[in-house]
Design an enzyme around this catalytic site. Structure first.
Site, PDB file in Angstrom:
ATOM      1  N   GLN A 164       2.093  -1.914   5.872  1.00  0.00           N
ATOM      2  CA  GLN A 164       2.389  -0.516   6.185  1.00  0.00           C
ATOM      3  C   GLN A 164       2.811  -0.284   7.645  1.00  0.00           C
ATOM      4  O   GLN A 164       3.698   0.503   7.908  1.00  0.00           O
ATOM      5  CB  GLN A 164       1.176   0.338   5.836  1.00  0.00           C
ATOM      6  CG  GLN A 164       1.516   1.767   5.564  1.00  0.00           C
ATOM      7  CD  GLN A 164       0.452   2.417   4.712  1.00  0.00           C
ATOM      8  OE1 GLN A 164      -0.719   2.412   5.060  1.00  0.00           O
ATOM      9  NE2 GLN A 164       0.844   2.969   3.581  1.00  0.00           N
ATOM     10  N   LEU A 166      -5.924  -2.081  -0.937  1.00  0.00           N
ATOM     11  CA  LEU A 166      -5.692  -2.115   0.506  1.00  0.00           C
ATOM     12  C   LEU A 166      -6.207  -3.440   1.069  1.00  0.00           C
ATOM     13  O   LEU A 166      -7.388  -3.566   1.385  1.00  0.00           O
ATOM     14  CB  LEU A 166      -6.444  -0.925   1.119  1.00  0.00           C
ATOM     15  CG  LEU A 166      -6.003  -0.395   2.468  1.00  0.00           C
ATOM     16  CD1 LEU A 166      -6.578   0.993   2.668  1.00  0.00           C
ATOM     17  CD2 LEU A 166      -6.429  -1.303   3.596  1.00  0.00           C
ATOM     18  N   ILE A 197      -0.596  -6.607  10.587  1.00  0.00           N
ATOM     19  CA  ILE A 197      -0.221  -7.922  10.063  1.00  0.00           C
ATOM     20  C   ILE A 197      -1.172  -9.024  10.531  1.00  0.00           C
ATOM     21  O   ILE A 197      -1.245 -10.088   9.926  1.00  0.00           O
ATOM     22  CB  ILE A 197       1.256  -8.252  10.405  1.00  0.00           C
ATOM     23  CG1 ILE A 197       1.860  -9.103   9.284  1.00  0.00           C
ATOM     24  CG2 ILE A 197       1.392  -8.906  11.772  1.00  0.00           C
ATOM     25  CD1 ILE A 197       3.359  -9.091   9.226  1.00  0.00           C
ATOM     26  N   GLU A 209      -4.325  -6.639   3.277  1.00  0.00           N
ATOM     27  CA  GLU A 209      -3.084  -7.258   3.759  1.00  0.00           C
ATOM     28  C   GLU A 209      -2.998  -8.751   3.440  1.00  0.00           C
ATOM     29  O   GLU A 209      -1.941  -9.255   3.075  1.00  0.00           O
ATOM     30  CB  GLU A 209      -2.921  -7.048   5.271  1.00  0.00           C
ATOM     31  CG  GLU A 209      -2.442  -5.661   5.657  1.00  0.00           C
ATOM     32  CD  GLU A 209      -3.528  -4.599   5.624  1.00  0.00           C
ATOM     33  OE1 GLU A 209      -4.712  -4.969   5.486  1.00  0.00           O
ATOM     34  OE2 GLU A 209      -3.210  -3.404   5.737  1.00  0.00           O
ATOM     35  N   HIS A 261      -0.236   0.674  15.596  1.00  0.00           N
ATOM     36  CA  HIS A 261       0.847   1.035  14.677  1.00  0.00           C
ATOM     37  C   HIS A 261       2.214   0.689  15.269  1.00  0.00           C
ATOM     38  O   HIS A 261       3.170   0.546  14.532  1.00  0.00           O
ATOM     39  CB  HIS A 261       0.814   2.535  14.358  1.00  0.00           C
ATOM     40  CG  HIS A 261      -0.281   2.941  13.429  1.00  0.00           C
ATOM     41  ND1 HIS A 261      -1.612   2.832  13.736  1.00  0.00           N
ATOM     42  CD2 HIS A 261      -0.241   3.460  12.170  1.00  0.00           C
ATOM     43  CE1 HIS A 261      -2.350   3.269  12.719  1.00  0.00           C
ATOM     44  NE2 HIS A 261      -1.532   3.653  11.749  1.00  0.00           N
ATOM     45  N   GLU A 295       0.846  -1.199   0.000  1.00  0.00           N
ATOM     46  CA  GLU A 295       0.000   0.000   0.000  1.00  0.00           C
ATOM     47  C   GLU A 295       0.880   1.247   0.000  1.00  0.00           C
ATOM     48  O   GLU A 295       1.727   1.399   0.877  1.00  0.00           O
ATOM     49  CB  GLU A 295      -0.907  -0.015   1.237  1.00  0.00           C
ATOM     50  CG  GLU A 295      -1.899  -1.163   1.225  1.00  0.00           C
ATOM     51  CD  GLU A 295      -2.384  -1.565   2.617  1.00  0.00           C
ATOM     52  OE1 GLU A 295      -2.239  -0.778   3.561  1.00  0.00           O
ATOM     53  OE2 GLU A 295      -2.912  -2.689   2.745  1.00  0.00           O
TER      54      GLU A 295
END
Lengths: 327, 392
Positions: free
Chosen positions: A82, A58, A87, A60, A129, A29
């Protein structure tokens, strides 16, 4: 030699390998036109074209699943997730597909693929994140997990990862992306996967760590040597799977004391595995309990409290003193 | 009112060969010899399936997923692709794998629990069977991406069931494939049941083929028990994908006669009337009627085909049972290209324990008890015990 930070070192490795081998394809992405949210793939699409540097939808699971299909066909896909917290969306494709394909096919299919993902705390990101999830993948046989802590290793390990015949997860510490520039060779070189790095030699205590906490550990080792006369040996694991058990044991047998520092949560983590291996194979060298300084067993916290949640200098120093207190 | 359910897009349902064995519409380009060959594959597949279920009941193989009833969908689709094309099977597509070049013996080694059971035969463009539902849709898409990148004109065929269309991976695969115009065919064998859950509980959409509409790719529903119809739509799909026009979705309407696997009992969730209705639509009977009417087949010829299948399958069983099933230390070599140090240590530990076990067996077992029969035979005996213990 050029002065580079980790981001530049990664970009350099990608560019070098894409020049060398047209089977290498980069996708994920925002990796194309935008060059990745951290600019790791900056300029690659302009140089290699939209066929080789591809902005994907987009999704995963599809990014990793596509890499599995491509790698089985002899290409060398480098997929980007990203942020590592995303994940989980691709867990099946990683843990039960990529990791097991060689095994499932009785060794007849190998998957030379790399999955890159930024991770790690101290940068005030939104939820999911910053999480350090390497433990999940240590628990998934068939994968290799690489976590560099400096620009030189980042380039050499990434080149090794791309050329590896197995799926390699390459996790990049966000906080260190632009932390420091150092001399990095412009050309080709390899840092071997599965070999830890003894960053600081020491004789009293072995501090085992990796990724974002390495500079912190090195700084503390220098401080303890100068101010408290305690000689701390710092090992940067560099690779979580396979673990360099030999280097860990050699060091602990020498120092007699072990401290493990990592950002991931404590329970069932890589630190627990390292501690267990030391207990199994070097117990009688030990002069003190093995301690761990880690993230706490909560989800990664909000920005307001993350500095206290993370292994910080005070917590690590406290652990070193506690271990040294066993005469 | 903009909401008008009757104006929802529909997709065509295609049939060439009806239950009576008569055809409607333009025939595919197949010679008499090819049609007989396709029929022979169907007979072979049915014979194998029946034999495999018996082998499982006898404890000679482990859990097995029968496919009787789906022979037209499998043989018809596999017959339309080239050796250079790629196949992504579930655990049910054994006939597809054989037609693509996999030896029948290999399909027995897998449920026998042989270490080499999952090996992909050299030169056969196929993935190993997939257990996780819909995971292979993404591998097929990725492989199609490789086909496009390499420009080798190969087409990728992904097999999936009706249940798989409920998975997120299915949607991600179709979406990617459509965005990138990849040469991949998603071939759904809608056999009406995902273990015990009926097709209507997997999706409320009237057809599974109409899921193609959302991705703006060609989609069709075909009578999956009509081998000529399946072959025809598949041939067109292959042509479409091969010429670079992008993915295709095919829904083949079919029915599995037996259980999902040898572990479940379909009488608990299906009623007898439904089974009887589908038995009337049996793909082999139907194609036999057609071939008989054309003077290509008679009962003696069909019996000879069955006899030939019995004989070849019997031979494959003998060969598979004779083959060594492997040992635990070999397993360690299959995880990574090069065995890491710690795994090497664990492999050595396993090898040492195994050697000790063999020594103990040799020292204590009475003469002729089987300890001298070799590791392969010993392994099979224990697999047999394990499978019996499950009460199957």
């Amino acid at each position: 030699m050029t002065m580079m930070n980790i981001i530049e070192a990664i970009n350099s490795a990608l560019q070098l390998e894409m020049d060398r081998d047209d089977k290498v394809i980069v996708f994920g992405e925002d990796v194309g036109h935008a060059g990745g949210v951290f600019r790791a793939t900056d300029g690659l699409q302009a140089r290699f074209g939209e066929r080789r540097v591809v902005d994907t939808p987009l999704a995963e699971s599809a990014i990793i699943g596509a890499a599995v299909g491509m790698a089985a066909r002899g290409l060398r896909p480098i997929a980007e997730i990203q942020f590592l917290g995303f994940i989980y969306e691709a867990m099946d494709q990683l843990a039960s597909q990529a990791a097991r394909m060689r095994f499932r096919s009785a060794g007849t299919i190998t998957l030379p693929m790399v999955v890159r993902a930024p991770y790690g705390g101290g940068v005030r990101t939104p939820e999911l994140h910053s999480d350090s999830l390497e433990g999940l993948f240590l628990h998934s046989p068939g994968l290799k997990v690489v976590m560099p802590s400096n620009p030189y290793d980042a380039k050499g390990l990434l080149l090794a990862a791309i050329r590896d015949e197995n799926p390699v997860l390459f996790f990049e510490p966000m906080k260190l992306y632009r932390f420091r520039k150092e001399e990095v060779p412009d050309g080709d070189y390899i840092v071997e996967i599965g070999k830890a790095n003894v960053v600081v030699d020491g004789s009293d205590l072995t501090l085992i760590t990796w990724g974002p906490t390495v500079p912190l550990a090195v700084g503390l080792a220098q401080k303890f040597a100068a101010e408290e006369g305690v000689s701390v040996e710092v090992i940067d694991l560099r690779t979580i799977a396979p673990l360099d058990v030999d280097t860990i044991l050699a060091s602990v047998n020498k120092t007699g004391r072990a401290l493990i520092v990592h950002e991931a949560v404590k329970a069932g983590g890589v630190g627990a595995e390292v501690a267990a291996l030391i207990s199994e194979q070097a117990l009688f060298s030990l002069e003190a309990p093995i301690l761990r300084v880690t993230g706490y067993d909560t989800p990664y916290p909000v920005g307001g409290v993350e500095d206290d949640w993370l292994p910080n200098a005070a917590r690590i120093a406290g652990a070193i003193r506690q271990i040294m207190s066993y005469a | 009112m903009w909401i008008q359910p009757e104006k929802q897009p529909l997709v065509e349902t295609f049939q060439l060969l009806d239950v009576d064995g008569t055809t409607h519409g333009e025939m595919p380009e197949l010679t008499d010899g090819e049609m007989l060959d396709m029929f022979q594959w169907m007979v072979f597949a049915r014979t194998f399936d029946e034999r495999a279920v018996r082998l499982q009941r006898q404890g000679r193989i482990g859990t097995y997923a029968p496919f009787s009833g789906q022979e037209a969908a499998q043989v018809g689709s596999a017959y339309a692709i080239e050796k250079t094309d790629w196949v992504f099977p579930t655990y049910r597509e054994l006939p597809v794998l054989w037609i693509h070049g996999t030896p029948v013996k290999q399909s027995l080694l897998y449920p026998m629990g042989a270490v080499s059971g999952g090996a992909v035969t050299k030169g056969v463009n196929a993935f190993p069977v997939q257990i996780i539902i819909a995971a292979q849709t993404l591998h097929a898409m990725g492989s199609a991406w490789a086909s496009q990148y390499l420009g080798d004109k190969s087409v990728n065929v992904c097999y999936l069931g009706d249940g798989a269309t409920a998975q997120g991976d299915f949607h991600e695969a179709l979406n990617f494939a459509s965005v990138m115009k990849l040469p991949v065919i998603f071939f759904i064998q809608n056999n009406q049941w995902a273990i015990s859950v009926p097709r209507g509980r997997q999706a409320a959409s009237r057809t599974l083929a109409q899921k193609a509409v959302a991705y703006d790719i060609p989609g069709i529903q075909v009578d999956g028990n009509d081998i000529l119809g399946v072959y025809k739509v598949m041939t067109e799909a292959v042509e479409h994908a091969r010429s670079g026009l992008g993915p295709v979705l095919i829904e083949a309407l079919t029915y599995r006669h037996g259980p999902h696997t040898t572990s479940d009992d379909p009488t608990r969730y299906r009623d007898a009337d439904e089974v009887a209705m589908w038995m009337q639509r049996d793909p082999i009977t139907r194609f036999a009627r057609f071939l008989t009417a054309r003077g290509l087949l008679d009962s003696a010829k069909e019996a000879a085909m069955r006899e030939d299948a019995e004989q070849r399958i019997g031979q494959a069983v003998i060969e598979a049972e004779a083959e060594a099933k492997g040992t635990l230390p070999e397993v360690f070599d299959m995880v990574y290209g090069t065995v890491p140090r710690e795994l090497e240590r664990q492999r050595d530990e396993a090898a040492t324990l195994l050697a000790g076990k063999a020594q103990m067996a040799a020292g204590t077992a009475p003469v002729g008890s089987g300890a001298s029969a070799g590791p392969g035979v010993n392994t099979r005996t224990s697999a047999q015990t394990a499978s019996t213990a499950k009460g199957e």
